[in-house]
Design a protein around this motif. Structure first.
Motif, short mmCIF file in Angstrom:
data_model
loop_
_atom_site.label_atom_id
_atom_site.label_comp_id
_atom_site.label_asym_id
_atom_site.label_seq_id
_atom_site.Cartn_x
_atom_site.Cartn_y
_atom_site.Cartn_z
N ASN A 66 46.73 -0.55 45.82
CA ASN A 66 46.21 -1.86 46.22
C ASN A 66 45.74 -1.74 47.67
O ASN A 66 46.54 -1.86 48.60
N ILE A 67 44.47 -1.44 47.83
CA ILE A 67 43.93 -1.18 49.17
C ILE A 67 42.76 -2.11 49.46
O ILE A 67 42.10 -2.60 48.54
N ALA A 68 42.50 -2.29 50.73
CA ALA A 68 41.37 -3.12 51.16
C ALA A 68 40.06 -2.42 50.84
O ALA A 68 39.91 -1.22 51.06
N VAL A 69 39.13 -3.19 50.32
CA VAL A 69 37.77 -2.74 50.04
C VAL A 69 36.86 -3.61 50.89
O VAL A 69 36.86 -4.84 50.76
N ILE A 70 36.10 -2.99 51.77
CA ILE A 70 35.24 -3.73 52.69
C ILE A 70 33.81 -3.29 52.48
O ILE A 70 33.50 -2.10 52.57
N ILE A 71 32.95 -4.25 52.16
CA ILE A 71 31.56 -3.95 51.83
C ILE A 71 30.63 -4.47 52.92
O ILE A 71 30.79 -5.58 53.40
N ARG A 72 29.67 -3.63 53.28
CA ARG A 72 28.57 -4.03 54.15
C ARG A 72 27.27 -3.53 53.51
O ARG A 72 27.21 -2.40 53.04
N THR A 73 26.27 -4.39 53.51
CA THR A 73 24.96 -4.00 52.98
C THR A 73 24.24 -3.14 54.01
O THR A 73 24.64 -3.09 55.19
N SER A 74 23.17 -2.49 53.59
CA SER A 74 22.40 -1.69 54.54
C SER A 74 21.83 -2.56 55.65
O SER A 74 21.80 -2.15 56.81
N ASP A 75 21.40 -3.77 55.33
CA ASP A 75 20.89 -4.68 56.37
C ASP A 75 21.99 -5.04 57.36
O ASP A 75 21.75 -5.13 58.57
N GLU A 76 23.20 -5.24 56.87
CA GLU A 76 24.32 -5.53 57.77
C GLU A 76 24.62 -4.33 58.65
O GLU A 76 24.88 -4.49 59.85
N LEU A 77 24.58 -3.12 58.08
CA LEU A 77 24.81 -1.92 58.90
C LEU A 77 23.76 -1.79 60.00
O LEU A 77 24.08 -1.44 61.14
#
Length: 183
Positions: A66-77
């Protein structure tokens, strides 16, 4: 980005198995970068919270983690890279730079818990759901890293060095996407 993967041998996932899992849940072009839980994949639709939850549940089911999954889009990067407040520092050394990606944007009260804390020459800057950390003498002895912010602010995040962030954007940009978001 997965939190705490393959760091000092505590939570171990082989990247080939992680890529396979992503393909099984529908992200057929998933690629990993280095061994610390960085996955680039194309997503054509869906709510980021639903995508995050789906990935987290799949990892829990497959690896019992049970781990954190953090998503960023290419535009956010792109935005994160261009907003780095330390790029114009005299003698800026990108190898001494990291960004802590938070699961959620911290509240004003959470930000206040670290406002005014000073561990010079190390510096940090909070911008939305990211904390920029610059340690001109390196990260070996700094207090300004993931555990510090998580404990003080009661947030969850995962840090990536500047080189990794730029590489993730480069990989995401190579995934030509006609519709949808490059994540």
């Amino acid at each position: 980005m997965l939190r705490g993967i393959n760091m000092t041998g505590h939570i171990t996932i082989k990247m080939i198995r992680l890529s396979d899992l992503f393909r099984q849940i529908g992200y057929t072009d998933a690629e990993t970068y280095i061994q610390s839980g960085n996955i680039i994949f194309t997503c054509h639709n869906g709510n980021i919270n639903d995508i995050t939850s789906g990935i987290r549940n799949a990892i829990l089911s497959e690896f019992n983690l049970n781990i954190a999954v953090i998503i960023r889009t290419s535009d956010e990067l792109k935005r994160i890279i261009s907003a780095n407040p330390f790029l114009r520092e005299p003698g800026f050394d990108p190898s001494k730079m990291a960004v802590l990606f938070l699961e959620q944007k911290p509240s004003d009260a959470q930000v206040m818990k670290v406002t005014g804390i000073d561990y010079l020459p190390d510096k940090f800057y909070i911008n939305g759901s990211e904390i920029y950390v610059y340690c001109p003498n390196g990260f070996g002895k700094t207090k300004l890293y993931t555990n510090f912010f998580e404990a003080k602010m009661k947030v969850t995040g995962t840090a990536r060095n500047w080189r990794t962030i730029n590489k993730l954007l480069e990989m995401a940009e190579k995934k030509k996407c006609v519709s949808g978001q490059r994540i």
